[in-house]
Design a protein around this motif. Sequence first.
Motif, PDB file in Angstrom:
ATOM      1  N   ARG A  41      41.106  60.071  21.616  1.00 60.02           N
ATOM      2  CA  ARG A  41      40.794  58.900  22.439  1.00 60.02           C
ATOM      3  C   ARG A  41      41.719  58.800  23.639  1.00 60.02           C
ATOM      4  O   ARG A  41      41.299  58.498  24.753  1.00 60.02           O
ATOM      5  CB  ARG A  41      40.898  57.641  21.576  1.00 60.02           C
ATOM      6  N   ALA A  56      40.797  58.658  27.506  1.00 60.66           N
ATOM      7  CA  ALA A  56      41.281  57.563  28.354  1.00 60.66           C
ATOM      8  C   ALA A  56      41.968  58.100  29.604  1.00 60.66           C
ATOM      9  O   ALA A  56      41.823  57.534  30.695  1.00 60.66           O
ATOM     10  CB  ALA A  56      42.225  56.654  27.569  1.00 60.66           C
ATOM     11  N   ARG A 115      37.204  47.089  32.983  1.00 58.39           N
ATOM     12  CA  ARG A 115      37.650  47.379  31.614  1.00 58.39           C
ATOM     13  C   ARG A 115      38.729  48.445  31.727  1.00 58.39           C
ATOM     14  O   ARG A 115      38.667  49.303  32.603  1.00 58.39           O
ATOM     15  CB  ARG A 115      36.511  47.943  30.748  1.00 58.39           C
ATOM     16  N   THR A 116      39.694  48.416  30.816  1.00 55.71           N
ATOM     17  CA  THR A 116      40.734  49.445  30.857  1.00 55.71           C
ATOM     18  C   THR A 116      40.136  50.788  30.431  1.00 55.71           C
ATOM     19  O   THR A 116      39.107  50.840  29.735  1.00 55.71           O
ATOM     20  CB  THR A 116      41.907  49.117  29.917  1.00 55.71           C
ATOM     21  N   THR A 162      41.328  52.732  28.287  1.00 55.44           N
ATOM     22  CA  THR A 162      41.411  52.812  26.823  1.00 55.44           C
ATOM     23  C   THR A 162      40.237  52.094  26.176  1.00 55.44           C
ATOM     24  O   THR A 162      39.660  52.591  25.196  1.00 55.44           O
ATOM     25  CB  THR A 162      42.747  52.244  26.317  1.00 55.44           C
ATOM     26  N   GLU A 163      39.854  50.936  26.699  1.00 61.67           N
ATOM     27  CA  GLU A 163      38.681  50.229  26.163  1.00 61.67           C
ATOM     28  C   GLU A 163      37.416  51.070  26.324  1.00 61.67           C
ATOM     29  O   GLU A 163      36.599  51.164  25.401  1.00 61.67           O
ATOM     30  CB  GLU A 163      38.500  48.889  26.878  1.00 61.67           C
ATOM     31  N   LEU A 164      37.268  51.681  27.472  1.00 57.24           N
ATOM     32  CA  LEU A 164      36.098  52.533  27.714  1.00 57.24           C
ATOM     33  C   LEU A 164      36.125  53.762  26.803  1.00 57.24           C
ATOM     34  O   LEU A 164      35.090  54.169  26.263  1.00 57.24           O
ATOM     35  CB  LEU A 164      36.030  52.953  29.183  1.00 57.24           C
ATOM     36  N   ASP A 197      37.555  53.987  23.845  1.00 57.98           N
ATOM     37  CA  ASP A 197      37.217  53.540  22.488  1.00 57.98           C
ATOM     38  C   ASP A 197      35.702  53.378  22.339  1.00 57.98           C
ATOM     39  O   ASP A 197      35.126  53.795  21.330  1.00 57.98           O
ATOM     40  CB  ASP A 197      37.910  52.209  22.164  1.00 57.98           C
ATOM     41  N   LEU A 198      35.076  52.764  23.332  1.00 54.55           N
ATOM     42  CA  LEU A 198      33.627  52.575  23.283  1.00 54.55           C
ATOM     43  C   LEU A 198      32.908  53.918  23.249  1.00 54.55           C
ATOM     44  O   LEU A 198      31.972  54.121  22.457  1.00 54.55           O
ATOM     45  CB  LEU A 198      33.165  51.742  24.481  1.00 54.55           C
ATOM     46  N   ASN A 237      33.578  55.599  19.750  1.00 53.14           N
ATOM     47  CA  ASN A 237      32.841  54.921  18.674  1.00 53.14           C
ATOM     48  C   ASN A 237      31.344  55.202  18.761  1.00 53.14           C
ATOM     49  O   ASN A 237      30.688  55.458  17.741  1.00 53.14           O
ATOM     50  CB  ASN A 237      33.088  53.411  18.731  1.00 53.14           C
TER      51      ASN A 237
END
Length: 198
Positions: free
Chosen positions: A135, A139, A155-156, A158-160, A162-163, A166
């Motif tokens: 991840r 990122a 969005r950061t 890292t958030e992207l 993770d999405l 997942n």
Amino acid sequence: MIILTQKQLNKENLLNQGVLLLMQQGYHGTGLKEILDAVNIPKGSFYNYFGSKENFAVEVIQHYINPYIEQLDNHLQNPYIDAHTALRRYFNGAIAELEKTNFKGGCLLGNLMGELGDSNEPCRIALQATLNRYRNLLATGLARAQEEGSVRIDRTATELADLLLNTWQGALLRMKIEKSAAPLRQCCDNLLNAFFKV
């Protein structure tokens, strides 16, 4: 050129065989004798290398991700393409490889998350650390794409990442039951080519 000792070669062979067997049969479906017979290594040597089947699984998990990290990093380090293109090429290559195997296996990490994620603490920790490593590289690529102006910045990275991770893991599971790359392509199209784009 790196020259491996026989002990290092034996351990590498065990880990490679572990990836194959755990992918095909799972942790509980794979016996120690099967692993040892496949690489012709005595039981004592196995315990000398790993100590237990559980420790072996932890190392297999860590070993499994290395080629994917290397492939992704190679795409991201290519000076001739932007980060967004690098990510798309990486995932397109992964889809092509899964098509070659007729969608068998999927992802060892996803398989073991389902089998061991809530029942084996050392493996859970290894899975979490390995996924975080992957991840984090995603990122890094997404952060660069944000800097280059091709990926949204509300969005950061890292958030992207993770999405993306997942959704990709879920798509890999659907791929297995549908025997089709369609869920994987949908994941990449909806995220990399649409939702993430500026």
